[in-house]
Write an enzyme that holds these catalytic residues in place. Structure first.
Site, PDB file in Angstrom:
ATOM      1  N   ASP A   1      -6.609 -12.687   3.796  1.00 29.02           N
ATOM      2  CA  ASP A   1      -5.899 -11.527   3.551  1.00 29.02           C
ATOM      3  C   ASP A   1      -6.812 -10.629   3.195  1.00 29.02           C
ATOM      4  O   ASP A   1      -7.796 -10.648   2.720  1.00 29.02           O
ATOM      5  CB  ASP A   1      -4.655 -11.927   2.772  1.00 29.02           C
ATOM      6  CG  ASP A   1      -4.018 -10.596   2.036  1.00 29.02           C
ATOM      7  OD1 ASP A   1      -3.467  -9.788   3.095  1.00 29.02           O
ATOM      8  OD2 ASP A   1      -3.875 -10.753   0.872  1.00 29.02           O
ATOM      9  N   SER A   2      -6.207  -9.220   2.885  1.00 30.32           N
ATOM     10  CA  SER A   2      -7.139  -8.193   2.335  1.00 30.32           C
ATOM     11  C   SER A   2      -7.318  -8.447   0.672  1.00 30.32           C
ATOM     12  O   SER A   2      -8.057  -7.829   0.151  1.00 30.32           O
ATOM     13  CB  SER A   2      -6.182  -6.643   2.623  1.00 30.32           C
ATOM     14  OG  SER A   2      -5.084  -7.071   1.838  1.00 30.32           O
TER      15      SER A   2
ATOM     16  N   CYS B   1      -2.194 -11.579   6.777  1.00 30.51           N
ATOM     17  CA  CYS B   1      -1.856  -9.964   6.447  1.00 30.51           C
ATOM     18  C   CYS B   1      -1.376  -9.761   7.689  1.00 30.51           C
ATOM     19  O   CYS B   1      -1.711  -9.643   8.635  1.00 30.51           O
ATOM     20  CB  CYS B   1      -3.265  -9.683   5.876  1.00 30.51           C
ATOM     21  SG  CYS B   1      -3.450  -7.786   5.786  1.00 30.51           S
TER      22      CYS B   1
ATOM     23  N   GLU C   1       1.648  -6.141  -7.431  1.00 31.64           N
ATOM     24  CA  GLU C   1       0.454  -6.470  -7.829  1.00 31.64           C
ATOM     25  C   GLU C   1       0.103  -6.195  -9.443  1.00 31.64           C
ATOM     26  O   GLU C   1      -0.359  -7.141 -10.128  1.00 31.64           O
ATOM     27  CB  GLU C   1      -1.126  -5.988  -7.074  1.00 31.64           C
ATOM     28  CG  GLU C   1      -1.383  -7.000  -5.828  1.00 31.64           C
ATOM     29  CD  GLU C   1      -2.419  -6.307  -5.254  1.00 31.64           C
ATOM     30  OE1 GLU C   1      -3.484  -5.604  -5.857  1.00 31.64           O
ATOM     31  OE2 GLU C   1      -2.792  -6.641  -4.183  1.00 31.64           O
TER      32      GLU C   1
ATOM     33  N   HIS D   1       2.837  -9.401   0.534  1.00 29.55           N
ATOM     34  CA  HIS D   1       3.005  -9.487  -0.999  1.00 29.55           C
ATOM     35  C   HIS D   1       4.414  -9.352  -1.229  1.00 29.55           C
ATOM     36  O   HIS D   1       5.007  -9.809  -2.283  1.00 29.55           O
ATOM     37  CB  HIS D   1       2.886  -8.177  -1.330  1.00 29.55           C
ATOM     38  CG  HIS D   1       1.433  -7.883  -1.487  1.00 29.55           C
ATOM     39  ND1 HIS D   1       0.286  -7.922  -0.588  1.00 29.55           N
ATOM     40  CD2 HIS D   1       0.609  -7.582  -2.789  1.00 29.55           C
ATOM     41  CE1 HIS D   1      -0.875  -7.818  -1.241  1.00 29.55           C
ATOM     42  NE2 HIS D   1      -0.677  -7.720  -2.528  1.00 29.55           N
TER      43      HIS D   1
HETATM   44  N1  DGL Z   1      -0.991  -8.173   2.358  1.00 30.79           N
HETATM   45  C1  DGL Z   1      -1.114  -6.949   3.076  1.00 30.79           C
HETATM   46  C2  DGL Z   1      -0.356  -6.823   4.295  1.00 30.79           C
HETATM   47  O1  DGL Z   1      -0.079  -8.208   4.567  1.00 30.79           O
HETATM   48  C3  DGL Z   1      -0.968  -5.688   2.589  1.00 30.79           C
HETATM   49  C4  DGL Z   1      -1.773  -5.527   1.434  1.00 30.79           C
HETATM   50  C5  DGL Z   1      -2.804  -4.382   1.868  1.00 30.79           C
HETATM   51  O2  DGL Z   1      -2.553  -3.130   2.248  1.00 30.79           O
HETATM   52  O3  DGL Z   1      -3.968  -4.605   1.939  1.00 30.79           O
HETATM   53  O4  DGL Z   1      -0.009  -6.137   5.243  1.00 30.79           O
END
Ligand code: DGL
Length: 268
Positions: A11-12, A74, A155, A189
């Site tokens: 994930d990011s 993600c 977050e 998230h």
């Molecule tokens: N977890 C990322 C998603 O599912 C969102 C957070 C980000 O923008 O990095 O898109």
């Protein structure tokens, strides 16, 4: 690919730990190698080209760790880089994303009905959910709204409180989400605000959280390939491209328990 090899998840940042948690709950015998690209988050505001470059580099890290599967936990990275990562990884590992299982679910249960999506700018503007849902031709009326405030809000610990209530309610009242029968949480998230969204809708709208669906799809695919781990289980690892104590403190929110983060820069 060996059944004893780990499952890679990326994930990011740490939001994808909601998916890692669902995978762990369903497959406690599997070793996980999680990669959070904390040096480059948020992905939701990045260009497709940048996200693709990060995703390929992370796939390399996970392949080096001998992962039998790579799960893109993600939505932003799934929309930007799923096809590319699949082509890059080729036969070296199975690649999964967080979108396909949701698209299949929506097409099966919401034909002819109105389905909304909330997610990052990247996820919404890519149009990937729309294309995939329309390709299955079940008459789903689809509309999407970018909700860029939500990931940083969560977050920072604002969920299930008055501040998140006002922000979430404002977004849900936008015209794009009017009269939806179901709402897709298009960001890893968002499971943290699922119950809040359900209560704003008075339980009348199904709020679709992909994490369990994705875990089930991954399980089914690995089982069909004979790739579930039957042997000794090794310790999970959680890598991040940039370390701060605040990331480590937030892991509990998403994974259900605190984990030790190891710093692993993508580029030296
Ligand atoms: N977890 C990322 C998603 O599912 C969102 C957070 C980000 O923008 O990095 O898109």
């Amino acid at each position: 690919m060996e059944s004893s090899s780990p499952i890679g998840i990326f994930d990011s940042g740490i939001g994808g730990l909601t998916v890692a948690r669902a995978v762990k709950d369903l497959m406690p015998n599997e070793q996980l190698i999680y990669f959070g690209d904390t040096a480059h988050l948020p992905y939701g505001d990045k260009s497709t080209a940048s996200i693709q470059a990060y995703a390929v580099k992370i796939a390399d890290v996970l392949l080096k760790a001998r992962c039998k599967a790579i799960l893109i936990a993600c939505n932003s990275a799934s929309t930007a880089a799923f096809e590319l990562v699949k082509a890059y990884v080729a036969s070296r590992a199975k690649v999964f994303d967080v979108i396909e299982p949701v698209v299949e679910y929506v097409s099966e249960y919401y034909g002819g009905q109105k389905v909304g999506l909330i997610g990052t700018k990247q996820t919404v503007n890519s149009g990937v959910y729309r294309q995939k849902i329309e390709a299955l031709n079940k008459g789903v009326q689809f509309s999407a709204l970018a909700t860029p405030l939500l990931a940083p809000m969560i977050e920072e610990g604002f969920h299930n409180n008055q501040i998140s209530q006002v922000i979430v309610q404002n977004y849900l009242e936008e015209v794009e989400l009017k009269d939806v029968d179901a709402l897709i949480l298009g960001c890893t998230h968002y499971p943290l605000i699922k119950s809040q969204i359900e209560s704003i809708y008075n339980g009348k709208v199904e709020v679709i959280d992909s994490s369990e669906m994705v875990a089930k799809a991954t399980y089914a695919s690995l089982e069909a390939l004979g790739l579930l781990n039957k042997g000794e289980k090794l310790k999970d690892r959680f890598l991040v491209s940039d370390y701060t104590p605040s990331f480590e403190n937030t892991t509990k929110l998403f994974f259900g328990k605190e984990v030790n983060l190891e710093k692993y820069p993508l580029w030296e």
